[in-house]
Scaffold this active site. Structure first.
Site, PDB file in Angstrom:
ATOM      1  N   CYS A  72       0.833  -1.205   0.000  1.00  0.00           N
ATOM      2  CA  CYS A  72       0.000   0.000   0.000  1.00  0.00           C
ATOM      3  C   CYS A  72       0.869   1.257   0.000  1.00  0.00           C
ATOM      4  CB  CYS A  72      -0.931  -0.006   1.204  1.00  0.00           C
ATOM      5  SG  CYS A  72      -2.082  -1.409   1.176  1.00  0.00           S
ATOM      6  N   THR A  73       1.981   1.204   0.715  1.00  0.00           N
ATOM      7  CA  THR A  73       2.896   2.344   0.740  1.00  0.00           C
ATOM      8  C   THR A  73       3.512   2.557  -0.637  1.00  0.00           C
ATOM      9  OG1 THR A  73       3.351   1.978   3.089  1.00  0.00           O
ATOM     10  CG2 THR A  73       4.954   3.298   1.858  1.00  0.00           C
TER      11      THR A  73
END
Length: 157
Positions: free
Chosen positions: A47-48
Site C-alpha cells: 500500500c505504501t
C-alpha cells in the site's frame, strides 16, 4: 453480495471523510476523470509503494485531467500520519464502515496463512467525466500498475 461493477456502469456516488479533516464526494468531481483506488491498509509495504507511486505521478495525472482518490478502511487521522510519514500528495479517504468498498465490490473474503477474513481487494477504477466506469483493475499487483492507469487516463483526456 453486490454485482461486480462493469465498464460503462455508473460509478456509485459517495461522501467520505478525507485526510486533513475534509470531506469528499464523488459528485464534487463531476465533469472530471477520477482515478479511484482501493487499498487494504495504511503503512503496509504494498500500500505504501502504491501510494508513493500515485503521488510521484500526480502531476502527470493532473496534466491528463485526472484526480486521484485513495480509499481504505483506515481512519482519516491514520491517513494524515501515513501521508506525513511518506510525503504523499494524493487525497486519501476513510471508509471505516466499508460501505463504499462494498458498493464497488472490493470488500472480499481473503485467505492468508489459512486464516479467512474480510478485507479490501486492491482495485482501481477509472471513472470518466460522465460518472461512468471507463476501466477497472482488480487484484492489482503494484509494480507497473500506476503507469498502466496513467496511460488509460491519458487516453480518456
Amino acid at each position: 453480495m453486490t454485482q461486480a461493477l462493469q465498464t460503462g456502469d455508473k460509478a456509485p456516488d459517495f461522501t467520505l471523510p478525507s485526510d486533513g479533516s475534509g470531506e469528499v464526494s464523488l459528485k464534487d468531481y463531476s465533469g472530471q476523470t477520477v482515478v479511484l483506488y482501493f487499498y487494504p491498509k495504511d503503512d503496509t509495504p504494498g500500500c505504501t509503494k502504491e501510494a508513493i507511486a500515485f503521488s510521484e505521478h500526480l502531476d502527470q495525472f493532473r496534466k491528463a485531467g485526472a484526480v486521484i482518490l485513495g480509499v481504505s478502511p483506515d481512519t482519516a487521522a491514520k491517513h494524515d500520519k501515513f501521508k506525513a510519514k511518506h510525503e504523499l500528495s494524493v487525497t486519501l479517504l476513510a471508509d471505516e464502515d466499508t460501505a463504499v468498498c462494498e458498493a464497488y465490490g472490493v470488500w472480499k473474503e481473503k485467505n492468508m496463512y489459512g486464516r479467512k477474513f474480510m478485507g479490501v481487494e486492491r482495485s482501481t477504477f477509472l471513472i470518466g467525466p460522465d460518472g461512468k466506469i471507463i476501466e477497472s483493475w482488480r487484484k492489482v499487483r503494484v509494480p507497473g500498475h500506476v503507469e498502466a492507469v496513467l496511460e488509460a487516463a491519458k487516453a480518456t483526456g
